[in-house]
Design an enzyme around this catalytic site. Sequence first.
Site, short mmCIF file in Angstrom:
data_model
loop_
_atom_site.label_atom_id
_atom_site.label_comp_id
_atom_site.label_asym_id
_atom_site.label_seq_id
_atom_site.Cartn_x
_atom_site.Cartn_y
_atom_site.Cartn_z
N ASN A 1 68.94 90.95 9.79
CA ASN A 1 70.14 90.51 9.08
C ASN A 1 71.25 90.14 10.05
O ASN A 1 71.39 90.75 11.11
CB ASN A 1 70.63 91.63 8.14
CG ASN A 1 69.58 91.98 7.10
OD1 ASN A 1 68.64 91.22 6.90
ND2 ASN A 1 69.72 93.13 6.46
N ASP B 1 74.47 89.99 8.87
CA ASP B 1 75.70 90.29 8.14
C ASP B 1 76.60 91.34 8.78
O ASP B 1 77.75 91.52 8.38
CB ASP B 1 75.37 90.68 6.68
CG ASP B 1 74.37 91.84 6.59
OD1 ASP B 1 74.40 92.75 7.44
OD2 ASP B 1 73.56 91.84 5.62
N HIS C 1 68.14 88.30 14.82
CA HIS C 1 68.49 86.92 14.46
C HIS C 1 69.97 86.61 14.71
O HIS C 1 70.49 85.64 14.16
CB HIS C 1 68.12 86.65 12.99
CG HIS C 1 66.63 86.68 12.75
ND1 HIS C 1 66.06 86.76 11.50
CD2 HIS C 1 65.59 86.63 13.62
CE1 HIS C 1 64.74 86.76 11.61
NE2 HIS C 1 64.43 86.69 12.89
N GLY D 1 63.04 96.57 3.17
CA GLY D 1 63.66 95.39 2.55
C GLY D 1 63.38 94.08 3.26
O GLY D 1 64.26 93.22 3.34
N SER E 1 60.39 90.86 3.47
CA SER E 1 59.18 90.32 2.83
C SER E 1 58.04 90.20 3.83
O SER E 1 56.90 89.95 3.42
CB SER E 1 59.49 88.95 2.20
OG SER E 1 59.95 88.06 3.21
P1 OAD Z 1 63.43 87.98 2.23
O1 OAD Z 1 64.42 87.40 1.29
O2 OAD Z 1 62.28 87.15 2.65
O3 OAD Z 1 62.84 89.34 1.64
C1 OAD Z 1 63.66 90.33 1.12
C2 OAD Z 1 62.79 91.50 0.73
O4 OAD Z 1 63.63 92.54 0.28
C3 OAD Z 1 61.78 91.22 -0.38
O5 OAD Z 1 60.52 91.76 -0.01
C4 OAD Z 1 62.34 91.97 -1.59
O6 OAD Z 1 61.33 92.49 -2.43
C5 OAD Z 1 63.09 93.10 -0.91
N1 OAD Z 1 64.24 93.65 -1.67
C6 OAD Z 1 65.13 93.00 -2.45
N2 OAD Z 1 66.07 93.84 -2.90
C7 OAD Z 1 65.77 95.07 -2.39
C8 OAD Z 1 66.37 96.36 -2.49
N3 OAD Z 1 67.48 96.58 -3.19
N4 OAD Z 1 65.78 97.39 -1.82
C9 OAD Z 1 64.65 97.18 -1.10
N5 OAD Z 1 64.04 96.00 -0.98
C10 OAD Z 1 64.59 94.94 -1.61
O7 OAD Z 1 64.29 88.47 3.51
P2 OAD Z 1 63.80 88.82 4.99
O8 OAD Z 1 62.46 89.44 4.98
O9 OAD Z 1 64.91 89.55 5.63
O10 OAD Z 1 65.71 84.34 9.07
O11 OAD Z 1 63.70 87.38 5.62
C11 OAD Z 1 63.36 87.25 6.97
C12 OAD Z 1 64.09 86.09 7.59
O12 OAD Z 1 63.85 84.91 6.83
C13 OAD Z 1 65.60 86.20 7.60
O13 OAD Z 1 66.10 86.98 8.67
C14 OAD Z 1 66.02 84.78 7.74
C15 OAD Z 1 65.11 84.18 6.71
O14 OAD Z 1 64.85 82.83 6.85
C16 OAD Z 1 66.45 83.39 9.68
O15 OAD Z 1 67.42 82.88 9.15
C17 OAD Z 1 65.96 83.06 11.04
#
Ligand code: OAD
Length: 244
Positions: free
Chosen positions: A105, A107, A122, A190, A192
């Site tokens: 993240n 943020d 990132h 949290g 994917s």
């Molecule tokens: P994703 O949006 O791909 O995945 C978010 C995950 O969080 C999913 O598996 C959801 O099921 C889960 N989720 C949602 N709400 C939740 C909660 N309250 N508690 C627990 N889990 C929850 O986000 P990232 O995996 O972070 O990269 O994505 C990876 C990267 O892709 C990011 O850093 C960004 C993006 O493109 C860049 O910008 C380089």
Amino acid sequence: MAEQQDQIDRLREKIRQAKNVAVLTGAGISAESGVPTFRGEGGLWKQFRAVDLATPEAFSRDSRLVWEFYNWRRELIAPLSPNPGHYALAEIENLVPNFTVITQNIDGLHRKAGSKRIVELHGNLWWVRCTRCESLREDLRVPLPELPTCESCGALLRPHVVWFGEMLDPAVMDAAYEAISNCDLMMVIGTSGTVQPAASMGVQAKRNGASVAEINLDPTPYSDVYDIAISGKSGEILPRLLQA
Ligand code: OAD
């Protein structure tokens, strides 16, 4: 529910015994703070095309548009606060001898919550970098000028984030891998598990002999691979790990 409680109890016990803990977080940990995720319902990459906004080519083609996107994200995130999940991780850090949060993240909410050892894979939305002299500084202005320029050399600034197609900072990667290879417990929260290299970090920790636990609202491709998979919101599960 009984199964979820059982998994939480197992993870609590592993934390109690661990000397070195690494945590990998993704957008899901900030979801309960109001930060949009990328891939779920209402996710950023459902509304916008990453190639138009988060690549070096997009920035060369239309810097103004890319800055507009990052200024919008700054406006969205600036008033938001960490949630109980971020705070619980900061508290757990005080209970474990060595504890590192590796986050995808940008943020800044882990720092706001009080986590101390943080590896930002990132980059960070609140830092800017000069496209010419590479100087780097924190800049909390919201919004930034449409095309912000470097205080030192006057060239265009860019967000200090990693875009698609860019390498991760080798020093940052070293810090992440040091934590992963030394940990006896890793928590993957949290995310994917779709973007490398973060996606395979849990598996690497497991290969190194660590126990790996996932906390996620939904199953991921790794849920069956890890030792523990807890289904639920991180803002609700993580505080429960602190209950005696
Ligand atoms: P994703 O949006 O791909 O995945 C978010 C995950 O969080 C999913 O598996 C959801 O099921 C889960 N989720 C949602 N709400 C939740 C909660 N309250 N508690 C627990 N889990 C929850 O986000 P990232 O995996 O972070 O990269 O994505 C990876 C990267 O892709 C990011 O850093 C960004 C993006 O493109 C860049 O910008 C380089």
